[in-house]
Motif scaffolding. Structure first.
Motif, mmCIF file in Angstrom:
data_model
loop_
_atom_site.group_PDB
_atom_site.id
_atom_site.type_symbol
_atom_site.label_atom_id
_atom_site.label_comp_id
_atom_site.label_asym_id
_atom_site.label_seq_id
_atom_site.Cartn_x
_atom_site.Cartn_y
_atom_site.Cartn_z
ATOM 1 N N TRP A 101 18.751 -5.590 -36.772
ATOM 2 C CA TRP A 101 17.145 -6.461 -37.155
ATOM 3 C C TRP A 101 19.128 -7.549 -38.459
ATOM 4 O O TRP A 101 19.999 -6.533 -39.002
ATOM 5 N N SER A 102 19.004 -8.555 -38.601
ATOM 6 C CA SER A 102 19.277 -9.639 -39.502
ATOM 7 C C SER A 102 18.960 -9.024 -40.638
ATOM 8 O O SER A 102 17.837 -8.465 -40.846
ATOM 9 N N ILE A 103 20.483 -9.329 -42.062
ATOM 10 C CA ILE A 103 19.658 -9.459 -43.328
ATOM 11 C C ILE A 103 18.241 -10.073 -43.775
ATOM 12 O O ILE A 103 17.320 -9.241 -44.092
ATOM 13 N N GLU A 105 15.715 -10.319 -41.351
ATOM 14 C CA GLU A 105 14.268 -9.458 -41.212
ATOM 15 C C GLU A 105 14.316 -7.873 -41.600
ATOM 16 O O GLU A 105 13.455 -7.438 -41.138
ATOM 17 N N GLN A 107 15.554 -7.396 -44.932
ATOM 18 C CA GLN A 107 14.349 -7.668 -46.096
ATOM 19 C C GLN A 107 13.748 -6.917 -47.015
ATOM 20 O O GLN A 107 14.079 -5.756 -47.819
#
Length: 142
Positions: A101-103, A105, A107
């Motif tokens: 996950w990205s930041i 996604e 958060q």
């Protein structure tokens, strides 16, 4: 002469810690904890099992961290200790279950981690069940 109503206004830090405890815990309960309890059987079929312990042994610690611990945190009882299982479950979710996950996604998980790590560092503040009903009012420097 000082305004006597100032004696009844809580320090802002204690109010802020109470707000953080209450809102963070209610959010965790509502979004993650209670759905796991109310839909236990269904959750057993969906829960990730990053360490191969089986769904039951993955779901029970999550329920403990997302239902029992927030209740203690709301009450301000054992707050620092109650934050540790939450932090553990969040770290497992963010680092092992959803490592891609990205930041953006992740958060929500990262923000919960920030909230409960902050409470683990600060403790509950003065607004808690364990503080009792009588608070000493101090005058002068704080």
């Amino acid at each position: 002469m000082k305004n006597s109503s100032a004696l009844f206004i809580p320090p802002r830090i204690d109010l802020g810690l109470f707000f953080l405890r209450l809102t963070g815990s209610l959010l965790l309960l509502h979004v993650h904890g209670l759905p796991k309890v109310f839909h236990f059987s269904e959750e057993l079929t969906r829960i990730e099992d990053p360490f191969g312990m089986g769904p039951y042994m993955s779901l029970i610690p999550a329920i403990f961290a997302e239902v029992i611990c927030p209740i203690f945190i709301i009450l301000g009882v054992g707050t620092r200790l109650a934050c540790l299982p939450i932090i553990g479950v969040l770290l497992v979710a963010m680092l092992f279950v959803h490592p891609g996950w990205s930041i953006a996604e992740g958060q929500f998980g990262w923000l919960l981690l920030i909230i409960f790590t902050t409470l683990a560092i600060t403790g509950p503040g003065k607004w808690r069940i364990a503080a009792g009903h009588h608070q000493e009012v101090r005058h002068g420097a704080s």
